[in-house]
Design a protein around this motif. Structure first.
Motif, PDB file in Angstrom:
ATOM      1  N   ARG B  16       0.924  -1.208   0.063  1.00  0.00           N
ATOM      2  CA  ARG B  16       0.091  -0.021  -0.143  1.00  0.00           C
ATOM      3  C   ARG B  16       0.708   1.219   0.107  1.00  0.00           C
ATOM      4  N   PRO B  17       0.287   2.515  -0.557  1.00  0.00           N
ATOM      5  CA  PRO B  17       1.034   3.523  -0.525  1.00  0.00           C
ATOM      6  C   PRO B  17       1.852   3.921   0.856  1.00  0.00           C
ATOM      7  N   ALA B  18       2.863   4.528   0.925  1.00  0.00           N
ATOM      8  CA  ALA B  18       3.349   4.951   2.257  1.00  0.00           C
ATOM      9  C   ALA B  18       2.537   6.420   2.538  1.00  0.00           C
ATOM     10  N   LEU B  19       2.409   7.143   1.446  1.00  0.00           N
ATOM     11  CA  LEU B  19       1.548   8.277   1.410  1.00  0.00           C
ATOM     12  C   LEU B  19       0.632   8.457   0.462  1.00  0.00           C
ATOM     13  N   SER B  20      -0.806   8.804   0.709  1.00  0.00           N
ATOM     14  CA  SER B  20      -1.487   9.006  -0.411  1.00  0.00           C
ATOM     15  C   SER B  20      -2.386  10.366  -0.084  1.00  0.00           C
ATOM     16  N   ASP B  21      -2.297  11.096  -1.180  1.00  0.00           N
ATOM     17  CA  ASP B  21      -3.085  12.433  -1.203  1.00  0.00           C
ATOM     18  C   ASP B  21      -2.955  13.324  -0.131  1.00  0.00           C
ATOM     19  N   ILE B  22      -1.832  13.617   0.298  1.00  0.00           N
ATOM     20  CA  ILE B  22      -1.477  14.185   1.377  1.00  0.00           C
ATOM     21  C   ILE B  22      -1.351  15.783   1.040  1.00  0.00           C
ATOM     22  N   SER B  23      -2.123  16.792   1.435  1.00  0.00           N
ATOM     23  CA  SER B  23      -1.916  18.069   1.541  1.00  0.00           C
ATOM     24  C   SER B  23      -1.889  18.745   2.861  1.00  0.00           C
ATOM     25  N   LEU B  24      -0.625  19.751   2.680  1.00  0.00           N
ATOM     26  CA  LEU B  24      -0.202  20.199   4.030  1.00  0.00           C
ATOM     27  C   LEU B  24       0.340  21.485   3.717  1.00  0.00           C
ATOM     28  N   THR B  25       0.426  22.734   4.526  1.00  0.00           N
ATOM     29  CA  THR B  25       1.184  23.915   4.417  1.00  0.00           C
ATOM     30  C   THR B  25       1.962  23.941   5.617  1.00  0.00           C
ATOM     31  N   VAL B  26       3.405  24.039   5.310  1.00  0.00           N
ATOM     32  CA  VAL B  26       4.429  24.720   6.522  1.00  0.00           C
ATOM     33  C   VAL B  26       4.410  26.110   6.349  1.00  0.00           C
ATOM     34  N   ARG B  27       3.766  26.734   7.432  1.00  0.00           N
ATOM     35  CA  ARG B  27       3.665  27.977   7.392  1.00  0.00           C
ATOM     36  C   ARG B  27       5.375  28.723   7.866  1.00  0.00           C
ATOM     37  N   ARG B  28       5.713  29.779   7.497  1.00  0.00           N
ATOM     38  CA  ARG B  28       6.766  30.517   7.911  1.00  0.00           C
ATOM     39  C   ARG B  28       6.918  30.867   9.388  1.00  0.00           C
ATOM     40  N   GLY B  29       8.006  30.376  10.084  1.00  0.00           N
ATOM     41  CA  GLY B  29       8.170  30.933  11.388  1.00  0.00           C
ATOM     42  C   GLY B  29       7.519  29.781  12.537  1.00  0.00           C
ATOM     43  N   GLU B  30       6.699  28.965  11.950  1.00  0.00           N
ATOM     44  CA  GLU B  30       5.887  28.309  12.949  1.00  0.00           C
ATOM     45  C   GLU B  30       6.718  26.867  13.404  1.00  0.00           C
ATOM     46  N   MET B  31       6.215  26.251  14.519  1.00  0.00           N
ATOM     47  CA  MET B  31       6.826  24.927  14.859  1.00  0.00           C
ATOM     48  C   MET B  31       5.728  23.959  14.627  1.00  0.00           C
ATOM     49  N   LEU B  32       6.057  22.947  14.027  1.00  0.00           N
ATOM     50  CA  LEU B  32       4.987  21.935  13.403  1.00  0.00           C
ATOM     51  C   LEU B  32       5.387  20.439  14.075  1.00  0.00           C
ATOM     52  N   ALA B  33       4.628  19.923  14.404  1.00  0.00           N
ATOM     53  CA  ALA B  33       4.759  18.560  14.696  1.00  0.00           C
ATOM     54  C   ALA B  33       4.110  17.657  13.701  1.00  0.00           C
ATOM     55  N   VAL B  34       4.721  16.656  13.282  1.00  0.00           N
ATOM     56  CA  VAL B  34       4.153  15.667  12.529  1.00  0.00           C
ATOM     57  C   VAL B  34       4.291  14.140  13.426  1.00  0.00           C
ATOM     58  N   VAL B  35       2.984  13.886  13.512  1.00  0.00           N
ATOM     59  CA  VAL B  35       3.185  12.713  14.732  1.00  0.00           C
ATOM     60  C   VAL B  35       2.655  11.541  14.015  1.00  0.00           C
ATOM     61  N   GLY B  36       2.911  10.248  14.200  1.00  0.00           N
ATOM     62  CA  GLY B  36       2.380   9.168  13.654  1.00  0.00           C
ATOM     63  C   GLY B  36       3.025   7.837  14.226  1.00  0.00           C
ATOM     64  N   HIS B  37       2.242   6.777  14.199  1.00  0.00           N
ATOM     65  CA  HIS B  37       2.972   5.571  14.698  1.00  0.00           C
ATOM     66  C   HIS B  37       3.870   5.028  13.370  1.00  0.00           C
ATOM     67  N   ASN B  38       4.740   3.913  13.827  1.00  0.00           N
ATOM     68  CA  ASN B  38       5.417   3.367  12.693  1.00  0.00           C
ATOM     69  C   ASN B  38       4.745   3.014  11.630  1.00  0.00           C
ATOM     70  N   GLY B  39       5.257   3.186  10.374  1.00  0.00           N
ATOM     71  CA  GLY B  39       4.704   2.911   9.165  1.00  0.00           C
ATOM     72  C   GLY B  39       3.441   3.795   8.806  1.00  0.00           C
ATOM     73  N   SER B  40       3.247   5.191   9.509  1.00  0.00           N
ATOM     74  CA  SER B  40       2.472   6.023   9.050  1.00  0.00           C
ATOM     75  C   SER B  40       2.599   6.921   8.126  1.00  0.00           C
ATOM     76  N   GLY B  41       3.972   7.007   7.607  1.00  0.00           N
ATOM     77  CA  GLY B  41       4.382   7.764   6.150  1.00  0.00           C
ATOM     78  C   GLY B  41       4.983   8.994   6.918  1.00  0.00           C
ATOM     79  N   LYS B  42       5.384   9.226   8.114  1.00  0.00           N
ATOM     80  CA  LYS B  42       5.773  10.673   8.539  1.00  0.00           C
ATOM     81  C   LYS B  42       7.397  10.723   8.021  1.00  0.00           C
ATOM     82  N   SER B  43       8.183   9.665   7.939  1.00  0.00           N
ATOM     83  CA  SER B  43       9.403   9.672   7.528  1.00  0.00           C
ATOM     84  C   SER B  43       9.698   9.938   6.022  1.00  0.00           C
ATOM     85  N   THR B  44       8.557   9.441   5.257  1.00  0.00           N
ATOM     86  CA  THR B  44       8.506   9.681   3.925  1.00  0.00           C
ATOM     87  C   THR B  44       8.018  10.884   3.561  1.00  0.00           C
ATOM     88  N   LEU B  45       7.308  11.439   4.411  1.00  0.00           N
ATOM     89  CA  LEU B  45       6.933  12.847   4.154  1.00  0.00           C
ATOM     90  C   LEU B  45       7.882  13.925   4.614  1.00  0.00           C
TER      91      LEU B  45
END
Lengths: 273, 279
Positions: B16-45
């Motif tokens: 199955r795809p590691a990531l499918s149809d992800i849309s996300l904006t990282v805004r300038r100056g922010e501190m953003l957390a990307v959380v997920g379990h093993n295999g959630s696709g966070k490292s791929t992102l």
């Protein structure tokens, strides 16, 4: 295990340390050539004095240089004996049973030993006063003209750097794996040579797998840091020839010229008599 | 700053795809957390953000530059720094300061400027004292600080931390978090923390939750922690302090505020105790 020294660099700020690594590599080559050119025992006084002078100038303790000769002691004795017994000659010094020791053989044995000592002593002074990174830098720069002939000089230097960086890491890992296998009942101590070599397999296989994983991750980290080969790359420390380099080069060339001239004179003198 | 538009990625041979149809904006100056379990696709992102991987569908734009354009890739990587999980596998050379200089050397910064950048970067992570050490003599946390300095020397606008604290001891991890917060607040560097640690996510301004390659939530940590069921479903949990607060609430000791860390919880309990006392 954490205190492995890379190469045998002895940090310092002496004139010898500050020499451009390229100068040191080139002069080392000249030095080796001279050592092998000399064929009169008395003339070895000059290169010997030169090395001593360089050691004093570098502030490297003499014991560090002699320590680098230590692993050589068996080879030295072996070479000396082989040459002593098996060099053909006419003037017998000593003969008993079937063994003949001639003065030519003694001379040859002395030559070999002195050359070996001077060779290792001199080159280890270079590695003692040059950091591994400076050495690879110097080598890269010296080999640069060859890259026109598609010789991968930058890649070679990068490989040497990475190898030096990962030797301690992989050694630490090997010890860790060995302990893990011992905890699972692996036996590394008993048996003959072949059995013991075989028992290294459970260490080497995981070590190789992990090395490949490391290589993969390191490649990604290097790419993330914009690495794209040697093209357009600058260096924080640029290598620059200074007045020190000129002085060192002139000293070495003078000593070399003196040795070659003396040798020529001595040979012609003998020929005349 | 970074725009991920309908990005999808499937590894070769994966079911199955590691990531499918992800849309996300990282805004300038922010501190953003990307959380997920093993295999959630966070490292791929994470690897999509600086073009280490290219999305098979959709696009990733860094300041409007598409990561698919090969001639822009060095510019993109200079802007989006990346720190990885294993501190040992991202240091290249045998001397700390040479390693920090590796990035600027790659992008062809003139030598005197490299020196300045290296000194400044080492100062930002408090590693000036170790400038001439060999990396293998440092602790994990110190190596990770050197890796951060190596990125800072390229003067990036975004730092992506791909589980950068996961292999460190608690003290080393806390140091890294402290440094990231400071870089975010005082240097204005945008930080993306890829993590499994909810306590780390609680420090961020915003968090997104990934589950099996899809985006489950994108909101302020405080709001996301309200939906414990969703987090558990994604193989995660709420921070210990939120659990404690929930437990207190269910035992009838309702707290007025919504604390998500130790300090907030302590002051909420103190406020309540004080209110009782004055009654």
């Amino acid at each position: 295990m954490k205190n492995i020294t890379l190469g045998q660099y002895f940090p310092g700020n002496s004139p010898v340390h500050r020499l451009d690594p390229r100068t040191k590599i080139l002069l080392m080559i000249a030095y080796i050539v001279v050592i092998f050119l000399v064929n009169a025992l008395i003339l070895y006084v000059l290169p010997f004095a030169f090395v001593l002078f360089a050691i004093v100038l570098s502030h490297v303790p003499v014991s560090y240089v002699t320590r680098s000769l230590k692993p050589l002691r068996f080879l030295l004795v072996f070479m000396f004996i082989i040459n002593l017994f098996f060099t053909p000659g006419e003037t017998a010094l000593l003969s008993f049973w079937r063994v003949n020791i001639t003065s030519e053989a003694l001379l040859q044995a002395l030559f070999i030993s002195i050359r070996l000592i001077l060779l290792v002593g001199g080159t280890s002074l270079m590695t003692l006063t040059t950091s591994p990174i400076a050495l690879t830098d110097g080598l890269e720069k010296l080999l640069k003209p060859l890259s026109r002939l598609r010789f991968p000089s930058h890649e070679l230097a990068m490989m040497m750097t990475i190898a030096l960086r990962f030797i301690p890491t992989l050694m630490e890992e090997a010890v860790k794996i060995q302990k893990a296998q011992m905890a699972r009942g692996a036996d590394f101590e008993s048996g003959n040579v072949i059995n013991r070599a075989k028992s290294m397999i459970p260490i080497l296989v995981p070590l190789f797998i992990s090395a490949f994983r490391r290589a993969d991750e390191l490649a990604m980290a290097m790419e993330s840091r914009c690495y794209h080969g040697g093209e357009g790359r600058t260096r924080m420390r640029e290598l620059r020839f200074g007045p020190c380099d000129a002085v060192a080069a002139s000293i070495v060339l003078l000593v070399a010229a003196a040795i070659i001239a003396l040798q020529y004179l001595m040979q012609n003198g003998w020929a005349a008599s | 700053m970074i725009e991920v538009k309908n990005a999808g990625y499937t590894y070769e041979g994966a079911a199955r795809p590691a990531l499918s149809d992800i849309s996300l904006t990282v805004r300038r100056g922010e501190m953003l957390a990307v959380v997920g379990h093993n295999g959630s696709g966070k490292s791929t992102l994470a690897k999509l953000l600086n073009g280490l991987l290219l999305p098979q569908s959709g696009d990733v734009l860094v300041d409007g530059m598409n990561t698919k354009e090969e001639r822009l890739i060095l510019k993109i990587r200079q802007r989006v720094g990346m720190v990885f999980q294993n501190p040992d596998n991202q240091l290249v050379t045998t001397v700390v300061e040479e390693d920090v200089a590796f990035g600027p050397e790659s992008i062809g910064v003139p030598p005197p400027d490299i020196r300045k950048r290296v000194d400044a970067a080492l100062a930002m992570v408090n590693m000036q004292k170790y400038a001439d050490r060999a990396p293998h003599m440092l602790s994990g946390g110190q190596k990770q600080r050197v890796a951060i300095a190596g990125m800072l020397a390229m003067q990036p606008e975004v730092l992506v931390m791909d589980e950068a604290t996961a292999m460190l001891d608690p003290e080393g991890g806390a140091d890294i978090l402290e440094i990231m917060r400071r870089l975010n607040r005082t240097e204005g560097i945008t930080v993306v923390m890829i993590t499994q640690q909810m306590e780390e996510a609680a420090l961020c301004d915003r968090m997104v939750v990934l589950f099996q390659g899809t985006l489950l939530a994108d909101d302020a940590p405080r709001k996301i922690f309200r939906d414990e069921a969703m987090l558990v479903c994604a193989g995660l949990n709420v921070p210990a302090m939120v659990r404690l607060r929930n437990a207190l609430n269910s035992k009838g000791a309702a707290l007025l505020k919504e604390p998500i860390n130790v300090e907030e919880l302590a002051s909420a309990i103190a406020a309540r105790a004080k209110a009782r006392h004055t009654q």
